[in-house]
Design a protein around this motif. Structure first.
Motif, PDB file in Angstrom:
ATOM      1  N   UNK A 192       0.795  -1.211   0.000  1.00 51.61           N
ATOM      2  CA  UNK A 192       0.000   0.000   0.000  1.00 51.61           C
ATOM      3  C   UNK A 192       0.832   1.269   0.000  1.00 51.61           C
ATOM      4  N   UNK A 193       2.028   1.218   0.571  1.00 49.25           N
ATOM      5  CA  UNK A 193       2.865   2.416   0.661  1.00 49.25           C
ATOM      6  C   UNK A 193       3.380   2.850  -0.703  1.00 49.25           C
ATOM      7  N   UNK A 194       3.534   1.906  -1.613  1.00 51.00           N
ATOM      8  CA  UNK A 194       4.084   2.263  -2.927  1.00 51.00           C
ATOM      9  C   UNK A 194       3.139   3.176  -3.711  1.00 51.00           C
ATOM     10  N   UNK A 195       1.834   3.048  -3.498  1.00 51.74           N
ATOM     11  CA  UNK A 195       0.877   3.854  -4.254  1.00 51.74           C
ATOM     12  C   UNK A 195       0.972   5.346  -3.940  1.00 51.74           C
ATOM     13  N   UNK A 196       0.910   5.769  -2.673  1.00 48.66           N
ATOM     14  CA  UNK A 196       1.032   7.211  -2.410  1.00 48.66           C
ATOM     15  C   UNK A 196       2.400   7.781  -2.772  1.00 48.66           C
ATOM     16  N   UNK A 197       3.463   6.996  -2.596  1.00 52.33           N
ATOM     17  CA  UNK A 197       4.794   7.490  -2.978  1.00 52.33           C
ATOM     18  C   UNK A 197       4.874   7.684  -4.483  1.00 52.33           C
ATOM     19  N   UNK A 198       4.326   6.726  -5.240  1.00 55.42           N
ATOM     20  CA  UNK A 198       4.287   6.877  -6.694  1.00 55.42           C
ATOM     21  C   UNK A 198       3.376   8.029  -7.106  1.00 55.42           C
ATOM     22  N   UNK A 199       2.251   8.165  -6.410  1.00 55.82           N
ATOM     23  CA  UNK A 199       1.352   9.274  -6.718  1.00 55.82           C
ATOM     24  C   UNK A 199       1.990  10.628  -6.482  1.00 55.82           C
ATOM     25  N   UNK A 200       2.811  10.732  -5.452  1.00 54.72           N
ATOM     26  CA  UNK A 200       3.506  11.999  -5.196  1.00 54.72           C
ATOM     27  C   UNK A 200       4.490  12.310  -6.313  1.00 54.72           C
ATOM     28  N   UNK A 201       5.105  11.290  -6.883  1.00 53.57           N
ATOM     29  CA  UNK A 201       6.043  11.524  -7.981  1.00 53.57           C
ATOM     30  C   UNK A 201       5.297  12.020  -9.225  1.00 53.57           C
ATOM     31  N   UNK A 202       4.147  11.402  -9.506  1.00 52.50           N
ATOM     32  CA  UNK A 202       3.396  11.772 -10.710  1.00 52.50           C
ATOM     33  C   UNK A 202       2.678  13.104 -10.518  1.00 52.50           C
ATOM     34  N   UNK A 203       1.939  13.215  -9.449  1.00 52.10           N
ATOM     35  CA  UNK A 203       1.193  14.440  -9.144  1.00 52.10           C
ATOM     36  C   UNK A 203       1.144  14.563  -7.633  1.00 52.10           C
ATOM     37  N   UNK A 204       1.802  15.557  -7.090  1.00 56.36           N
ATOM     38  CA  UNK A 204       2.031  15.622  -5.656  1.00 56.36           C
ATOM     39  C   UNK A 204       0.733  15.706  -4.848  1.00 56.36           C
ATOM     40  N   UNK A 205      -0.342  16.249  -5.415  1.00 53.41           N
ATOM     41  CA  UNK A 205      -1.588  16.370  -4.659  1.00 53.41           C
ATOM     42  C   UNK A 205      -2.333  15.033  -4.539  1.00 53.41           C
ATOM     43  N   UNK A 206      -2.005  14.088  -5.400  1.00 54.35           N
ATOM     44  CA  UNK A 206      -2.651  12.781  -5.298  1.00 54.35           C
ATOM     45  C   UNK A 206      -2.217  12.042  -4.037  1.00 54.35           C
ATOM     46  N   UNK A 207      -1.096  12.444  -3.462  1.00 54.64           N
ATOM     47  CA  UNK A 207      -0.614  11.813  -2.226  1.00 54.64           C
ATOM     48  C   UNK A 207      -1.642  11.959  -1.107  1.00 54.64           C
ATOM     49  N   UNK A 208      -2.298  13.072  -1.015  1.00 53.59           N
ATOM     50  CA  UNK A 208      -3.222  13.343   0.082  1.00 53.59           C
ATOM     51  C   UNK A 208      -4.536  12.576  -0.075  1.00 53.59           C
ATOM     52  N   UNK A 209      -4.776  12.019  -1.245  1.00 51.40           N
ATOM     53  CA  UNK A 209      -5.927  11.144  -1.435  1.00 51.40           C
ATOM     54  C   UNK A 209      -5.527   9.674  -1.305  1.00 51.40           C
ATOM     55  N   UNK A 210      -4.398   9.313  -1.862  1.00 50.64           N
ATOM     56  CA  UNK A 210      -3.972   7.921  -1.850  1.00 50.64           C
ATOM     57  C   UNK A 210      -3.508   7.464  -0.467  1.00 50.64           C
ATOM     58  N   UNK A 211      -2.910   8.352   0.303  1.00 46.91           N
ATOM     59  CA  UNK A 211      -2.412   7.955   1.614  1.00 46.91           C
ATOM     60  C   UNK A 211      -3.530   7.491   2.548  1.00 46.91           C
ATOM     61  N   UNK A 212      -4.601   8.278   2.772  1.00 47.64           N
ATOM     62  CA  UNK A 212      -5.665   7.752   3.637  1.00 47.64           C
ATOM     63  C   UNK A 212      -6.377   6.538   3.060  1.00 47.64           C
ATOM     64  N   UNK A 213      -6.464   6.469   1.728  1.00 47.36           N
ATOM     65  CA  UNK A 213      -7.129   5.327   1.103  1.00 47.36           C
ATOM     66  C   UNK A 213      -6.358   4.030   1.361  1.00 47.36           C
TER      67      UNK A 213
END
Length: 269
Positions: A192-213
């Motif tokens: 699960x941790x790989x998704x928010x880290x990857x999301x931050x690389x692609x689009x930094x604001x996606x981290x705040x959605x992917x992390x709680x999910x």
């Protein structure tokens, strides 16, 4: 006077080596054979029971490491769906058993989607470290020392998750779960941790959605897994405490994920 007596006849002496008793050697050989046979059987019994005791304890707490790497592509795909989308898993959560050597044993992961494996956790951990290093490189903060600290941070986070699950099971009287099982369940955190880290690389604001999910999904997965262990594998139930401890496991994922998801040079924050 005495010189005229001549040579005195010699008196025959008894032989120094008497004739052996035919019955003595027989009894002696039989007795020594019985003693040696008894001692040998007793020694084999002791060594055999000791080796069985050691083997039973090793399999009880550590299991066979090869068991956790018997996977294929289909298992990996289905397991990722269960970990990342646990509430969509419509099948049962119990593990499949089979008779092996006169006793029941769990089927390997390749035949059971609910079986723990170590292939996905190790691959996810390596992916997490690579993505974290890439994130630091995009921030112009990459260095071999920083990557080394991120590696240590990931290992320490894995250790914290193992201790959380182990202490919870011990507090509920379920301390017989193999250590490698708990290591595998805790290692799914990095899936699960790989998704928010990857999301931050692609689009930094996606981290705040992917992390709680991903944090929520990991909490659901661990709660369902721990309930299965308590009810089916260990058959331990304590209604006064198990709800609170399972809820604590789910809530503890938020600070752990937040800490692991914070990719920086200082690995403590």
């Amino acid at each position: 006077m005495y010189n005229n007596l001549g040579a005195q006849p010699r008196v025959p002496r008894p032989p120094t080596n008497p004739q052996p008793n035919p019955f003595g050697n027989t009894f002696y050989g039989a007795g020594s054979g019985l003693i040696r046979g008894g001692l040998g059987a007793y020694g084999e019994k002791i060594l055999g029971s000791s080796s069985e005791y050691v083997q039973s304890n090793i399999s009880r707490y550590f299991s066979d490491p090869q068991y956790y790497f018997q996977v294929n592509d289909q298992y990996v795909r289905n397991k990722l769906k269960v970990v990342l989308l646990p509430f969509l898993h419509r099948g049962h959560w119990t593990r499949i058993t089979e008779p092996v050597g006169g006793r029941l044993s769990y089927k390997p992961p390749i035949y059971d989607i609910n079986a723990p494996d170590l292939y996905i956790p190790f691959m996810a951990f390596g992916t997490y470290v690579v993505l974290a290093g890439l994130s630091l490189g995009l921030q112009a903060k990459f260095s071999p020392e920083a990557l080394n600290w991120l590696f240590v941070k990931g290992l320490f986070g894995w250790f914290l998750q193992v201790m959380l699950l182990k202490v919870t099971l011990l507090s509920l009287g379920s301390g017989e779960v193999p250590l490698l099982d708990i290591l595998a369940y805790a290692g799914y955190t990095f899936t699960g941790m790989c998704l928010p880290v990857l999301g931050r690389i692609i689009w930094k604001y996606s981290y705040y959605f992917l992390m709680p999910w991903t944090c929520f999904c990991m909490g659901v997965f661990l709660v369902k897994t721990m309930k299965r262990i308590l009810f089916t594998e260990v058959r331990s139930y304590d209604s006064s405490r198990h709800h609170y401890l399972l809820l604590f496991i789910a809530l503890a994922q938020l600070p752990l994920f937040t800490w692991l998801g914070n990719i920086s040079v200082n690995w403590l924050f």
